[in-house]
Design a protein around this motif. Structure first.
Motif, mmCIF file in Angstrom:
data_model
loop_
_atom_site.group_PDB
_atom_site.id
_atom_site.type_symbol
_atom_site.label_atom_id
_atom_site.label_comp_id
_atom_site.label_asym_id
_atom_site.label_seq_id
_atom_site.Cartn_x
_atom_site.Cartn_y
_atom_site.Cartn_z
ATOM 1 N N LYS A 1 23.032 25.030 45.473
ATOM 2 C CA LYS A 1 24.252 25.540 45.341
ATOM 3 C C LYS A 1 25.475 24.425 45.721
ATOM 4 N N GLN A 2 25.171 23.252 45.527
ATOM 5 C CA GLN A 2 26.028 22.179 45.766
ATOM 6 C C GLN A 2 26.873 21.916 44.497
ATOM 7 N N ALA A 3 26.318 22.294 43.461
ATOM 8 C CA ALA A 3 26.962 22.222 42.173
ATOM 9 C C ALA A 3 26.618 23.663 41.040
ATOM 10 N N ASP A 4 27.433 23.647 40.167
ATOM 11 C CA ASP A 4 27.099 25.018 39.300
ATOM 12 C C ASP A 4 26.491 24.707 38.102
ATOM 13 N N GLY A 5 26.653 23.419 37.472
ATOM 14 C CA GLY A 5 26.047 23.095 36.311
ATOM 15 C C GLY A 5 26.176 21.598 35.969
ATOM 16 N N LEU A 6 25.406 21.377 34.889
ATOM 17 C CA LEU A 6 25.301 19.833 34.494
ATOM 18 C C LEU A 6 25.636 19.608 33.229
ATOM 19 N N ILE A 7 26.530 18.720 32.716
ATOM 20 C CA ILE A 7 26.837 18.388 31.466
ATOM 21 C C ILE A 7 26.131 16.937 31.247
ATOM 22 N N LEU A 8 25.459 16.883 30.107
ATOM 23 C CA LEU A 8 24.630 15.735 29.902
ATOM 24 C C LEU A 8 25.080 14.792 28.758
ATOM 25 N N LEU A 9 25.438 13.813 29.200
ATOM 26 C CA LEU A 9 25.736 12.778 28.120
ATOM 27 C C LEU A 9 24.698 11.537 28.100
ATOM 28 N N ASN B 1 16.700 15.013 37.689
ATOM 29 C CA ASN B 1 15.979 15.706 38.447
ATOM 30 C C ASN B 1 16.814 16.284 39.524
ATOM 31 N N LYS B 2 17.367 14.975 40.248
ATOM 32 C CA LYS B 2 17.999 15.453 41.672
ATOM 33 C C LYS B 2 19.140 16.112 41.561
ATOM 34 N N PHE B 3 20.088 16.167 40.128
ATOM 35 C CA PHE B 3 21.195 16.768 39.775
ATOM 36 C C PHE B 3 20.782 18.285 39.835
ATOM 37 N N THR B 4 19.469 18.640 38.988
ATOM 38 C CA THR B 4 19.266 19.873 38.822
ATOM 39 C C THR B 4 19.116 20.509 40.236
ATOM 40 N N SER B 5 18.394 19.885 40.969
ATOM 41 C CA SER B 5 18.085 20.514 42.334
ATOM 42 C C SER B 5 19.569 20.562 43.135
ATOM 43 N N MET B 6 20.422 19.754 42.897
ATOM 44 C CA MET B 6 21.899 20.142 43.517
ATOM 45 C C MET B 6 22.229 21.484 43.299
ATOM 46 N N ILE B 7 22.043 21.759 41.893
ATOM 47 C CA ILE B 7 22.605 23.211 41.467
ATOM 48 C C ILE B 7 21.766 24.372 42.064
ATOM 49 N N ALA B 8 20.355 24.109 42.356
ATOM 50 C CA ALA B 8 19.506 25.189 42.979
ATOM 51 C C ALA B 8 20.170 25.233 44.448
ATOM 52 N N ALA C 1 39.905 32.274 42.401
ATOM 53 C CA ALA C 1 38.831 31.811 43.060
ATOM 54 C C ALA C 1 37.576 32.778 43.280
ATOM 55 N N GLY C 2 38.199 33.967 43.400
ATOM 56 C CA GLY C 2 37.026 35.361 43.596
ATOM 57 C C GLY C 2 36.210 35.525 42.502
ATOM 58 N N LEU C 3 36.812 34.996 41.206
ATOM 59 C CA LEU C 3 35.791 35.145 40.157
ATOM 60 C C LEU C 3 34.768 34.251 40.122
ATOM 61 N N ARG C 4 34.988 33.257 40.946
ATOM 62 C CA ARG C 4 33.706 32.154 41.039
ATOM 63 C C ARG C 4 33.141 32.379 42.366
ATOM 64 N N ARG C 5 33.231 33.555 42.960
ATOM 65 C CA ARG C 5 32.465 33.717 44.102
ATOM 66 C C ARG C 5 30.636 33.297 44.167
ATOM 67 N N GLN C 6 30.524 32.695 45.107
ATOM 68 C CA GLN C 6 29.095 31.994 45.603
ATOM 69 C C GLN C 6 28.771 30.940 44.420
ATOM 70 N N ARG C 7 29.953 30.211 43.951
ATOM 71 C CA ARG C 7 30.104 29.189 43.341
ATOM 72 C C ARG C 7 30.626 28.082 44.055
ATOM 73 N N SER C 8 30.231 26.660 43.824
ATOM 74 C CA SER C 8 30.588 25.753 44.340
ATOM 75 C C SER C 8 32.143 24.925 43.798
ATOM 76 N N LEU D 1 17.086 28.798 33.244
ATOM 77 C CA LEU D 1 17.603 27.505 33.435
ATOM 78 C C LEU D 1 18.737 27.551 34.042
ATOM 79 N N PRO D 2 19.306 26.520 34.782
ATOM 80 C CA PRO D 2 20.391 26.284 35.416
ATOM 81 C C PRO D 2 21.398 26.005 34.308
ATOM 82 N N PRO D 3 22.955 26.495 34.462
ATOM 83 C CA PRO D 3 23.693 26.106 33.290
ATOM 84 C C PRO D 3 23.849 24.641 32.852
ATOM 85 N N MET D 4 23.745 24.295 31.638
ATOM 86 C CA MET D 4 23.476 22.797 31.329
ATOM 87 C C MET D 4 24.273 23.060 29.948
#
Length: 342
Positions: A114-122, A105-112, A52-59, A139-142
């Motif tokens: 810190k509610q999520a770390d990245g976005l996978i798009l299908l 756009n709301k999903f990318t705002s969630m990354i900004a 978990a420490g490796l992901r510090r400051q991540r959701s 860009l945020p991780p996508m």
């Protein structure tokens, strides 16, 4: 019980490096972090606060954006993402867009936020931040999967829809069919356009002339496959086989043929695309192209994990292309009977 010294010994690094990876992972090379993560997993440390420490400051949350949850392809794709996410102690948040860019756009705002770390798009659409990236800002991780423009510089995973579609048409031509119809997906989607162009390539390779009258558009649903087949039959066009751009539409097409009293495959061969689980249980079982849908989801999640560890990466984004294969079942055969007028 394992401790930080054990982690350092198995990873082949110093205790200080492990400590630095836990507190400030951005200062440690991604390859070293991978070795430390592997050591933590090998030692089966519980509770896993080191990992978990490796992901510090991540959701530890990843959003998966899909247009709908009703398509079995989507379900298998999300299953693959969940497989890898669970193994890496991450959570999957499912975001249903219904084609709405504002949702992306709301999903990318969630990354900004810190509610999520990245976005996978299908998803055929892209968020505004990708289309108009801000100056001097990353860009945020996508990660994009299956449905994306060819020049998109994001990590991405797909199969070769163009060659896979040509493969199924080649199979029908080898059986002796010369009039091969197509039921396409929506032609505002890159994947649908690739499958249509592959259909045309298959005809070209078989030296069969393309006929626009033999192409009917669907939307990947059962109902649209049924409706498209009805339109083809009512048009009076002569054809002995149909290549459908997914298995759902192929099943809908077979239903329409059954209602018209047209036998599959004696009077009409039908082929699908994707190799969804129910295709093998159709009557008759459906010939199709196997697309490794679960594996596509797994590869997309692995690309996301790589992106989270290497956020300073520059240059061309990585693309993963997974193999396809032909699955021949009983819905296709050589032309044997002249089709009765529907």
């Amino acid at each position: 019980m394992a401790n930080i010294k054990d982690i350092a010994r198995v990873a082949g690094v110093s205790v200080a490096t492990v400590s630095r990876a836990l507190s400030t992972p951005s200062l440690v090379r991604p390859a070293t972090i991978e070795r430390i993560e592997a050591a933590i997993a090998d030692l089966n440390y519980e509770p896993n606060h080191l990992a978990a420490g490796l992901r510090r400051q991540r959701s530890d949350n990843v959003i998966v954006a899909v247009p709908s949850i009703y398509n079995p392809f989507t379900s298998a794709f999300v299953e693959g993402i969940e497989n890898v996410a669970r193994a890496n102690k991450m959570r999957v948040l499912l975001g249903i867009t219904e084609g709405d860019v504002d949702a992306l756009n709301k999903f990318t705002s969630m990354i900004a936020g810190k509610q999520a770390d990245g976005l996978i798009l299908l998803e055929k659409n892209l968020p505004d931040i990708v289309l108009n990236p801000p100056a001097k800002s990353k860009l945020p991780p996508m990660v994009a999967a299956c449905e994306y423009p060819p020049d998109l510089n994001l990590p991405r995973v797909r199969t070769d829809n163009h060659e896979a579609s040509a493969l199924i048409v080649g199979h029908l031509a080898e059986l002796g069919h010369q009039r091969i119809a197509a039921i396409t997906g929506p032609l505002d989607q890159f994947m649908s356009m690739d499958r249509l162009s592959g259909y045309k390539l298959g005809l070209l390779r078989a030296r069969i002339e393309f006929d626009e009258a033999l192409v009917a558009r669907g939307d990947f649903s059962l109902q649209s496959g049924y409706d498209a087949m009805v339109r083809l039959l009512d048009s009076g066009a002569e054809f002995t086989a149909v290549a459908c751009a997914n298995d759902e539409m192929a099943m809908g097409a077979m239903s329409a043929l059954h209602q018209r009293g047209i036998s599959v495959p004696d009077e009409m061969s039908v082929a699908g695309f994707d190799d969804l689980r129910f295709g093998a249980f159709a009557i008759p079982p459906l010939t199709t192209v196997h697309i490794p849908t679960v594996e596509i989801g797994e590869a997309a999640m692995r690309l996301m994990l790589d992106s989270l560890l290497q956020q300073d990466h520059e240059g061309p984004a990585r693309e993963v292309v997974l193999p396809h294969r032909l699955i021949v079942r009983q819905s296709t055969a050589a032309p044997r009977k002249k089709r009765k007028k529907a």
